[in-house]
Motif scaffolding. Structure first.
Motif, PDB file in Angstrom:
ATOM      1  N   ASP A  35       1.178  -1.649   0.129  1.00  0.00           N
ATOM      2  CA  ASP A  35      -0.043  -0.064   0.194  1.00  0.00           C
ATOM      3  C   ASP A  35       1.042   1.428   0.053  1.00  0.00           C
ATOM      4  OD1 ASP A  35       1.067  -0.382   3.127  1.00  0.00           O
ATOM      5  OD2 ASP A  35      -0.454  -0.204   3.499  1.00  0.00           O
ATOM      6  N   SER A  36       1.976   0.873   0.270  1.00  0.00           N
ATOM      7  CA  SER A  36       3.335   2.202   0.279  1.00  0.00           C
ATOM      8  C   SER A  36       3.512   2.704  -1.442  1.00  0.00           C
ATOM      9  CB  SER A  36       4.614   2.141   0.594  1.00  0.00           C
ATOM     10  OG  SER A  36       3.762   2.397   2.461  1.00  0.00           O
ATOM     11  N   GLY A  37       3.719   1.533  -2.344  1.00  0.00           N
ATOM     12  CA  GLY A  37       3.422   1.728  -3.823  1.00  0.00           C
ATOM     13  C   GLY A  37       4.924   1.245  -4.232  1.00  0.00           C
ATOM     14  N   GLU A  38       5.225   0.076  -3.547  1.00  0.00           N
ATOM     15  CA  GLU A  38       6.626  -0.427  -2.797  1.00  0.00           C
ATOM     16  C   GLU A  38       6.785  -1.995  -3.813  1.00  0.00           C
ATOM     17  OE1 GLU A  38       9.014   0.149   0.798  1.00  0.00           O
ATOM     18  OE2 GLU A  38       7.441  -0.452   1.233  1.00  0.00           O
ATOM     19  N   VAL A  39       7.639  -1.982  -4.641  1.00  0.00           N
ATOM     20  CA  VAL A  39       6.892  -3.422  -5.510  1.00  0.00           C
ATOM     21  C   VAL A  39       8.385  -4.447  -4.962  1.00  0.00           C
ATOM     22  CG1 VAL A  39       7.192  -4.106  -7.815  1.00  0.00           C
ATOM     23  CG2 VAL A  39       6.556  -1.573  -7.021  1.00  0.00           C
ATOM     24  N   PHE A  40       8.152  -5.856  -4.486  1.00  0.00           N
ATOM     25  CA  PHE A  40       8.723  -6.510  -4.205  1.00  0.00           C
ATOM     26  C   PHE A  40       8.983  -7.782  -5.643  1.00  0.00           C
ATOM     27  CE2 PHE A  40       7.677  -4.210  -1.107  1.00  0.00           C
ATOM     28  CZ  PHE A  40       8.254  -4.225  -0.977  1.00  0.00           C
ATOM     29  N   ALA A  41       9.580  -8.956  -5.477  1.00  0.00           N
ATOM     30  CA  ALA A  41       9.674  -9.810  -6.344  1.00  0.00           C
ATOM     31  C   ALA A  41       9.813 -11.076  -5.624  1.00  0.00           C
ATOM     32  CB  ALA A  41      10.035  -9.856  -8.266  1.00  0.00           C
ATOM     33  N   LEU A  42       9.196 -12.504  -5.576  1.00  0.00           N
ATOM     34  CA  LEU A  42       9.646 -13.930  -4.894  1.00  0.00           C
ATOM     35  C   LEU A  42       9.604 -14.756  -6.341  1.00  0.00           C
ATOM     36  CD1 LEU A  42       8.189 -13.317  -2.008  1.00  0.00           C
ATOM     37  CD2 LEU A  42      10.568 -13.262  -2.075  1.00  0.00           C
ATOM     38  N   LEU A  43       9.501 -15.706  -6.104  1.00  0.00           N
ATOM     39  CA  LEU A  43       9.581 -17.683  -6.261  1.00  0.00           C
ATOM     40  C   LEU A  43       7.775 -17.718  -6.269  1.00  0.00           C
ATOM     41  CD1 LEU A  43      10.451 -19.531  -8.090  1.00  0.00           C
ATOM     42  CD2 LEU A  43      11.410 -21.224  -5.668  1.00  0.00           C
ATOM     43  N   ASP A  44       7.340 -17.904  -6.562  1.00  0.00           N
ATOM     44  CA  ASP A  44       5.938 -17.603  -6.770  1.00  0.00           C
ATOM     45  C   ASP A  44       5.774 -18.941  -5.108  1.00  0.00           C
ATOM     46  OD1 ASP A  44       3.453 -17.232  -5.932  1.00  0.00           O
ATOM     47  OD2 ASP A  44       2.764 -17.994  -7.740  1.00  0.00           O
ATOM     48  N   ARG A  45       6.318 -19.367  -4.248  1.00  0.00           N
ATOM     49  CA  ARG A  45       6.419 -21.341  -3.496  1.00  0.00           C
ATOM     50  C   ARG A  45       6.873 -20.562  -2.034  1.00  0.00           C
ATOM     51  NH1 ARG A  45       9.224 -24.289  -1.986  1.00  0.00           N
ATOM     52  NH2 ARG A  45       9.691 -26.904  -2.096  1.00  0.00           N
ATOM     53  N   CYS A  46       5.963 -21.409  -1.350  1.00  0.00           N
ATOM     54  CA  CYS A  46       5.884 -20.774  -0.142  1.00  0.00           C
ATOM     55  C   CYS A  46       6.644 -21.540   0.635  1.00  0.00           C
ATOM     56  CB  CYS A  46       4.501 -20.674   1.101  1.00  0.00           C
ATOM     57  SG  CYS A  46       4.505 -20.884   2.795  1.00  0.00           S
ATOM     58  N   PRO A  47       7.975 -21.794   1.064  1.00  0.00           N
ATOM     59  CA  PRO A  47       8.890 -22.808   1.503  1.00  0.00           C
ATOM     60  C   PRO A  47       8.273 -23.688   2.814  1.00  0.00           C
ATOM     61  CG  PRO A  47       9.266 -20.238   3.086  1.00  0.00           C
ATOM     62  CD  PRO A  47       8.548 -20.118   1.810  1.00  0.00           C
ATOM     63  N   HIS A  48       6.923 -23.535   3.500  1.00  0.00           N
ATOM     64  CA  HIS A  48       6.507 -23.607   3.802  1.00  0.00           C
ATOM     65  C   HIS A  48       5.832 -25.075   2.525  1.00  0.00           C
ATOM     66  CE1 HIS A  48       2.938 -25.283   6.442  1.00  0.00           C
ATOM     67  NE2 HIS A  48       3.837 -26.472   7.314  1.00  0.00           N
ATOM     68  N   LYS A  49       5.080 -25.366   2.423  1.00  0.00           N
ATOM     69  CA  LYS A  49       3.756 -26.504   1.446  1.00  0.00           C
ATOM     70  C   LYS A  49       4.194 -26.055   0.038  1.00  0.00           C
ATOM     71  CE  LYS A  49       3.365 -29.301   4.763  1.00  0.00           C
ATOM     72  NZ  LYS A  49       3.504 -30.392   4.680  1.00  0.00           N
ATOM     73  N   GLY A  50       4.579 -24.928  -0.715  1.00  0.00           N
ATOM     74  CA  GLY A  50       4.098 -24.631  -2.099  1.00  0.00           C
ATOM     75  C   GLY A  50       3.516 -23.907  -2.197  1.00  0.00           C
TER      76      GLY A  50
END
Length: 128
Positions: A35-50
């Motif tokens: 909501d502050s307009g910041e942009v981030f990028a991660l692999l689309d996979r949770c480290p827990h169960k994917g």
């Protein structure tokens, strides 16, 4: 020198949401906007169960996994304590309203990561 690949416009990413970026090899990359307009990028996979983080809810600088509500830091991909694990992050650049990802990372970063297989798996000869 980093070669940046245009992905979308900042306005194309929903506030408190994400867009998925498909890659020729490996899992998709999720590009988030808070909501502050910041942009981030991660692999689309949770480290827990994917779980698909792109379907999670963004709050502050974190995203809640839609499967088990793990909190994953958008800056570093780290799960919040007491949970443990990390999701690979990707370099992102915002310039003149455009969102760019590192071309080299899109091609080769975290391409060996897989999504867990859901449910029981039967393996072996003659198993039906």
């Amino acid at each position: 020198m980093t070669q940046w690949t245009p992905i979308c416009r900042v306005d194309d990413i929903p506030v408190l949401g994400a867009r998925r970026v498909s890659r020729p090899h490996g899992l998709d990359v999720a590009v988030f906007r808070n909501d502050s307009g910041e942009v981030f990028a991660l692999l689309d996979r949770c480290p827990h169960k994917g779980g698909p983080l792109s379907q999670g809810i963004v709050y502050g600088r974190s995203v809640a996994c839609p499967l088990h509500n793990w909190s994953i830091g958008l800056c570093d991909g780290q799960a919040a304590a007491p949970d443990e694990g990390c999701t690979p992050r990707f370099a992102v650049k915002v310039e003149d309203g455009g969102v760019f990802l590192d071309a080299g990372e899109l091609e080769g970063h975290a391409v060996g990561e897989t999504r867990p297989v859901a449910g029981p798996v039967k393996r072996g000869v003659g198993v039906e």
